[in-house]
Design a protein around this motif. Structure first.
Motif, PDB file in Angstrom:
ATOM      1  N   ARG A   2      40.143  39.810  28.938  1.00  9.66           N
ATOM      2  CA  ARG A   2      39.241  39.253  29.997  1.00  9.66           C
ATOM      3  C   ARG A   2      39.861  38.850  31.203  1.00  9.66           C
ATOM      4  O   ARG A   2      40.824  38.003  31.415  1.00  9.66           O
ATOM      5  N   LEU A   4      39.741  38.293  35.458  1.00 11.14           N
ATOM      6  CA  LEU A   4      38.875  37.937  36.568  1.00 11.14           C
ATOM      7  C   LEU A   4      39.995  38.262  37.912  1.00 11.14           C
ATOM      8  O   LEU A   4      40.701  37.726  38.179  1.00 11.14           O
ATOM      9  N   HIS A  28      38.563  48.468  33.145  1.00  9.54           N
ATOM     10  CA  HIS A  28      37.140  48.515  32.469  1.00  9.54           C
ATOM     11  C   HIS A  28      37.208  49.769  31.628  1.00  9.54           C
ATOM     12  O   HIS A  28      36.898  49.903  30.541  1.00  9.54           O
ATOM     13  N   HIS A  32      38.723  46.745  28.939  1.00  8.72           N
ATOM     14  CA  HIS A  32      38.779  45.131  29.355  1.00  8.72           C
ATOM     15  C   HIS A  32      37.503  44.828  29.679  1.00  8.72           C
ATOM     16  O   HIS A  32      36.731  45.579  30.227  1.00  8.72           O
ATOM     17  N   ASP A  33      37.271  43.282  29.767  1.00  5.14           N
ATOM     18  CA  ASP A  33      36.073  42.843  30.005  1.00  5.14           C
ATOM     19  C   ASP A  33      36.499  42.284  31.461  1.00  5.14           C
ATOM     20  O   ASP A  33      37.303  41.343  31.815  1.00  5.14           O
ATOM     21  N   VAL A  34      36.056  43.105  32.575  1.00  2.00           N
ATOM     22  CA  VAL A  34      36.612  42.643  34.016  1.00  2.00           C
ATOM     23  C   VAL A  34      35.397  42.149  34.834  1.00  2.00           C
ATOM     24  O   VAL A  34      34.429  42.800  34.730  1.00  2.00           O
ATOM     25  N   THR A  35      35.599  41.069  35.677  1.00  2.00           N
ATOM     26  CA  THR A  35      34.524  40.618  36.683  1.00  2.00           C
ATOM     27  C   THR A  35      35.268  40.328  37.999  1.00  2.00           C
ATOM     28  O   THR A  35      36.327  40.043  37.849  1.00  2.00           O
ATOM     29  N   PHE A  93      32.985  32.358  32.175  1.00  2.00           N
ATOM     30  CA  PHE A  93      33.770  33.828  31.726  1.00  2.00           C
ATOM     31  C   PHE A  93      34.997  33.829  30.929  1.00  2.00           C
ATOM     32  O   PHE A  93      35.246  34.132  29.876  1.00  2.00           O
ATOM     33  N   LYS A  94      35.678  32.417  30.811  1.00  2.00           N
ATOM     34  CA  LYS A  94      36.744  32.224  30.129  1.00  2.00           C
ATOM     35  C   LYS A  94      37.558  33.324  30.358  1.00  2.00           C
ATOM     36  O   LYS A  94      38.055  33.887  29.283  1.00  2.00           O
ATOM     37  N   PRO A  95      38.441  33.571  31.649  1.00  2.00           N
ATOM     38  CA  PRO A  95      39.212  34.683  31.413  1.00  2.00           C
ATOM     39  C   PRO A  95      40.738  34.461  30.820  1.00  2.00           C
ATOM     40  O   PRO A  95      41.158  33.467  30.770  1.00  2.00           O
ATOM     41  N   ASP A  96      41.014  35.603  30.342  1.00  2.00           N
ATOM     42  CA  ASP A  96      42.575  35.389  29.617  1.00  2.00           C
ATOM     43  C   ASP A  96      43.546  35.123  30.860  1.00  2.00           C
ATOM     44  O   ASP A  96      44.649  34.518  30.635  1.00  2.00           O
TER      45      ASP A  96
END
Length: 441
Positions: A2, A4, A28, A32-35, A93-96
């Motif tokens: 994750r 950010l 993406h 990966h989960d990207v925002t 979001f709790k990014p890594d």
């Protein structure tokens, strides 16, 4: 993973925004989960967490009213609204990992405090010289300057580098205060696109043990090469004093009459440069204005050579990577990170800045022998595929992430919590009631 990404602007207004957007897209596609987190702006697309973005604020032009000026100054120094919104995004979001880009002024390093409280690892791509130079460009009234690098940011006030006493004082105070409180300490790695930029940061004392070289990238699948010789030369970029376009136009006086120069871009010097071209080399320079990427690359492929005549310390300009991807050699000045990109006699030439005669001498062989120029362009394309391709870049960025994650986990295990073990002062100002409530969640 994750991820950010954080940048003050989230629309493609320049190289920083294009890089952040393109990197996020690469990640993406890789699964990966990207925002994103940034500032509200009417040109933004729709973003997942835009409800938490701080309100738009503009520094160009600066507000006229004293209240507006004070509001801008406060936002530059420490934005509670940005920190509060960022805190909300981190909670949800709790990014890594967090990847920062340009956060100065509109967001401020206030957003780093919620990261520090949570022990979330962060990297920052250093796109300009802001951490060492209050004006971010190493320029003093259009001329290269490193006074703040060696003498401290208050040199910007003494020299009035921002053009006025008020703006220069605000910029100098911003950098001085953030250094004083160690505001950028929560960032674990600073990724520098050139050795030159890294050396500037090191000389200024900007976390020298956290600086890492990391090239930018160009999409070699989208930007295709030319396999035939071109004609004349192209400049692509902002039409402003530091880009040296006036030097290039003066150089054109010394080149064969059949050679044509194409200029793509716009800026405050355009009218002046058009008049200069008409006066010195009438009919031999075409100003195209701003072009989209497809037309820009078509223009590059039509030329024998791309010229980067900058008179300031460029970092790693996209124009060079685009030219190489189009299989075109580059003539550039020995400024900033440019010598790290161009290999003289292989994929281009390097010259001294502000010397139109020498610049003309370097351009002449390319416009007179387009076949030789095309052969050097193929060498440039080979370089960009090997060093600047998207897959190469994505793998390198992931290595940085993994290294930071491993370091952070090691610190947490050693310390028994997620706070840093090196004693950095990450929380310089007392939290107000709103911040205490947010961080208690």
């Amino acid at each position: 993973m994750r991820i950010l990404h954080v940048n003050k602007f989230l629309h493609r207004r320049g190289g920083t925004e294009a890089y952040a957007d393109d990197l996020a897209q690469l990640q993406h596609v890789a699964g990966h989960d990207v925002t994103f987190f940034g500032m509200h702006h009417p040109d933004n697309e729709t973003y997942q967490y835009e409800r938490s973005f701080p309100a738009e604020i503009s520094f160009t032009p600066p507000p006229r009213s004293p209240v507006g000026k004070l509001k801008n100054l406060g936002r530059m120094m420490w934005s509670t609204s940005a920190a509060r919104g960022f805190d909300e995004v981190l909670d949800d979001f709790k990014p890594d990992i967090v990847h920062l880009h340009n956060i100065y002024h509109q967001l401020s390093p206030s957003i780093l405090r919620p990261l520090a409280y949570r022990g979330i690892p962060a990297v920052m791509t250093v796109h300009d010289y802001k951490l060492a130079c209050p004006t971010s460009q190493l320029l003093d009234h259009g001329k290269p300057c490193t006074a703040c690098v060696t003498g401290g940011p208050m040199q910007a006030l003494r020299k009035r580098c921002n053009g006025s006493l008020t703006r220069s004082a605000a910029a100098a105070l911003e950098t001085t205060l953030h250094r004083k409180v160690n505001a950028y300490a929560p960032i674990h790695r600073f990724l520098c696109p050139s050795w030159f930029l890294a050396d500037v940061m090191r000389s200024a004392g900007v976390y020298p043990d956290r600086l890492h070289l990391q090239d930018n990238f160009i999409d070699t699948e989208v930007v295709f090469p030319s396999h035939v010789p071109g004609e004349g030369a192209v400049f692509v970029g902002r039409l402003s004093q530091e880009k040296g376009v006036d030097v290039l136009i003066r150089a054109w006086e010394h080149l064969p009459a059949k050679a044509h120069l194409h200029i793509a871009g716009d800026g405050p010097q355009r009218n002046e440069l058009e008049r200069l071209a008409e006066q010195l080399v009438p009919g031999r320079v075409t100003f195209h204005g701003n072009l989209d990427s497809t037309k820009t690359h078509d223009l590059m492929r039509s030329a024998a050579v791309v010229v980067v005549p900058s008179v300031w310390h460029e970092n790693q300009p996209l124009a060079v990577l685009e030219a190489f991807a189009c299989a075109r050699p580059v003539v550039a000045t020995r400024m900033g990170g440019l010598p790290e990109l161009v290999d003289p006699g292989v994929d281009g030439e390097l010259v001294a800045p502000r010397d139109s005669a020498t610049l003309a001498d370097a351009i002449r062989p390319f416009v007179l022998d387009p076949a030789r120029a095309a052969a050097m362009g193929q060498a440039a394309r080979t370089k960009v595929e090997r060093r600047f391709a998207p897959a190469v870049h994505a793998a390198a960025i992931e290595e940085h992430y993994q290294a930071v994650l491993a370091d952070q986990h090691g610190h947490a295990a050693d310390a028994g919590d997620t706070q840093p073990a090196d004693g950095d002062n990450w929380f310089p100002w007392p939290a107000d009631d709103e911040d205490r409530a947010a961080n208690a969640r």
